[in-house]
Scaffold this active site. Structure first.
Site, PDB file in Angstrom:
ATOM      1  N   PHE A 142       0.811  -1.224   0.000  1.00 32.32           N
ATOM      2  CA  PHE A 142       0.000   0.000   0.000  1.00 32.32           C
ATOM      3  C   PHE A 142       0.846   1.276   0.000  1.00 32.32           C
ATOM      4  CE2 PHE A 142       0.402  -1.422   4.455  1.00 32.32           C
ATOM      5  CZ  PHE A 142       0.934  -0.284   5.066  1.00 32.32           C
ATOM      6  N   ARG A 145      -2.147   8.527  20.599  1.00 29.46           N
ATOM      7  CA  ARG A 145      -2.414   7.262  19.871  1.00 29.46           C
ATOM      8  C   ARG A 145      -3.743   6.665  20.336  1.00 29.46           C
ATOM      9  NH1 ARG A 145       0.190   5.406  15.241  1.00 29.46           N
ATOM     10  NH2 ARG A 145      -0.142   3.260  15.885  1.00 29.46           N
ATOM     11  N   THR A 177      -5.976   1.760  13.433  1.00 31.91           N
ATOM     12  CA  THR A 177      -5.668   2.176  12.061  1.00 31.91           C
ATOM     13  C   THR A 177      -6.890   2.019  11.152  1.00 31.91           C
ATOM     14  OG1 THR A 177      -3.438   1.341  12.455  1.00 31.91           O
ATOM     15  CG2 THR A 177      -4.031   1.828  10.177  1.00 31.91           C
ATOM     16  N   ASN A 187      -7.845   7.589   6.688  1.00 33.46           N
ATOM     17  CA  ASN A 187      -8.222   7.381   8.095  1.00 33.46           C
ATOM     18  C   ASN A 187      -7.997   8.605   8.991  1.00 33.46           C
ATOM     19  OD1 ASN A 187      -5.486   7.149   8.168  1.00 33.46           O
ATOM     20  ND2 ASN A 187      -5.423   5.171   9.229  1.00 33.46           N
ATOM     21  N   GLU A 226       9.928  12.211  13.354  1.00 37.71           N
ATOM     22  CA  GLU A 226       8.897  12.873  12.555  1.00 37.71           C
ATOM     23  C   GLU A 226       8.889  14.384  12.783  1.00 37.71           C
ATOM     24  OE1 GLU A 226       5.307  10.716  13.514  1.00 37.71           O
ATOM     25  OE2 GLU A 226       6.054   8.889  12.548  1.00 37.71           O
TER      26      GLU A 226
HETATM   27  P1  ATP Z   1      -0.287   6.388  10.891  1.00 38.93           P
HETATM   28  O1  ATP Z   1       1.179   6.017  10.760  1.00 38.93           O
HETATM   29  O2  ATP Z   1      -0.832   7.074   9.655  1.00 38.93           O
HETATM   30  O3  ATP Z   1      -0.560   7.134  12.157  1.00 38.93           O
HETATM   31  P2  ATP Z   1      -0.857   3.800  11.954  1.00 38.93           P
HETATM   32  O4  ATP Z   1       0.407   3.979  12.727  1.00 38.93           O
HETATM   33  O5  ATP Z   1      -2.112   3.527  12.723  1.00 38.93           O
HETATM   34  O6  ATP Z   1      -1.145   5.047  11.025  1.00 38.93           O
HETATM   35  P3  ATP Z   1       0.592   2.223  10.048  1.00 38.93           P
HETATM   36  O7  ATP Z   1       0.719   0.758  10.138  1.00 38.93           O
HETATM   37  O8  ATP Z   1       1.774   3.088  10.412  1.00 38.93           O
HETATM   38  O9  ATP Z   1      -0.695   2.655  10.885  1.00 38.93           O
HETATM   39  O10 ATP Z   1       0.149   2.567   8.560  1.00 38.93           O
HETATM   40  C1  ATP Z   1       0.317   3.882   8.013  1.00 38.93           C
HETATM   41  C2  ATP Z   1      -0.899   4.237   7.205  1.00 38.93           C
HETATM   42  O11 ATP Z   1      -0.928   3.418   6.030  1.00 38.93           O
HETATM   43  C3  ATP Z   1      -2.244   3.963   7.896  1.00 38.93           C
HETATM   44  O12 ATP Z   1      -2.672   5.047   8.675  1.00 38.93           O
HETATM   45  C4  ATP Z   1      -3.176   3.712   6.734  1.00 38.93           C
HETATM   46  O13 ATP Z   1      -3.695   4.928   6.219  1.00 38.93           O
HETATM   47  C5  ATP Z   1      -2.267   3.103   5.680  1.00 38.93           C
HETATM   48  N1  ATP Z   1      -2.414   1.644   5.672  1.00 38.93           N
HETATM   49  C6  ATP Z   1      -2.004   0.766   6.611  1.00 38.93           C
HETATM   50  N2  ATP Z   1      -2.305  -0.498   6.273  1.00 38.93           N
HETATM   51  C7  ATP Z   1      -2.944  -0.405   5.073  1.00 38.93           C
HETATM   52  C8  ATP Z   1      -3.508  -1.357   4.179  1.00 38.93           C
HETATM   53  N3  ATP Z   1      -3.488  -2.672   4.449  1.00 38.93           N
HETATM   54  N4  ATP Z   1      -4.082  -0.904   3.030  1.00 38.93           N
HETATM   55  C9  ATP Z   1      -4.118   0.420   2.749  1.00 38.93           C
HETATM   56  N5  ATP Z   1      -3.586   1.377   3.534  1.00 38.93           N
HETATM   57  C10 ATP Z   1      -3.018   0.979   4.691  1.00 38.93           C
HETATM   58 MG    MG Z   2       2.224   4.552  11.799  1.00 40.53          MG
END
Ligand code: ATP
Ligand code: MG
Length: 135
Positions: free
Chosen positions: A57, A85, A91, A112, A126
């Site tokens: 992704f 968080r 997520t 999201n 960051e």
């Molecule tokens: P963020 O880093 O944006 O705060 P997070 O830490 O909750 O979110 P991460 O695992 O870091 O989640 O993923 C970063 C971003 O990538 C997510 O916020 C989401 O928008 C996107 N993302 C994560 N998993 C998927 C997936 N399977 N398909 C599409 N987009 C995804």
């Molecule tokens: Mg993240």
């Protein structure tokens, strides 16, 4: 006092949720130390989400984060990283606890609504990446 990096993502900006999100952030004892509405560049987005470079992704994520205006913010407070968080929720908004920002405002897993640093180390990294946009 602890600091964390918050991004109100393009979907939430487009949906006019910035003030609602920031009001909830402030109600949860987090101070919005810096805030700037910008279009994030591809270079910054790729660096920022570097940990996901090999994920399927990644290009969708970078395209979305650079597609329109975001609001990039530094939040400060006690346990700011963990507190924010928790306030964001899971997520995937379908899995986010009721009352969390993602449960209330996110459109989908990729759109999201908000980002938050996931550790003190990520927060520092960051904040460093984004520091130039606040100059
Ligand atoms: P963020 O880093 O944006 O705060 P997070 O830490 O909750 O979110 P991460 O695992 O870091 O989640 O993923 C970063 C971003 O990538 C997510 O916020 C989401 O928008 C996107 N993302 C994560 N998993 C998927 C997936 N399977 N398909 C599409 N987009 C995804
Ligand atoms: Mg993240």
């Amino acid at each position: 006092m602890e600091q964390t990096l918050c991004i109100i993502k393009p979907d939430a900006v487009k949906n006019s949720f910035v003030n609602k999100i920031n009001s909830i952030i402030e109600d949860n004892k987090l101070i919005i130390l810096k805030s700037k509405k910008i279009k994030i560049s591809k270079e910054i987005a790729e660096n920022f989400y570097f940990e996901h470079k090999e994920k399927p992704f990644f290009s969708e994520l970078v395209d979305f984060m650079t597609s329109d205006y975001s609001v990039v913010q530094i939040l400060q407070g006690e346990n700011a990283v963990a507190n924010y968080r928790k306030l964001m929720g899971a997520t995937n908004p379908d899995e986010a606890t009721e009352g969390t920002l993602r449960e209330k405002f996110a459109e989908s897993l990729s759109k999201n609504a908000v980002h938050g640093s996931d550790s003190l180390e990520s927060a520092q990294r960051e904040i460093d990446i984004m520091s130039k946009i606040f100059d």
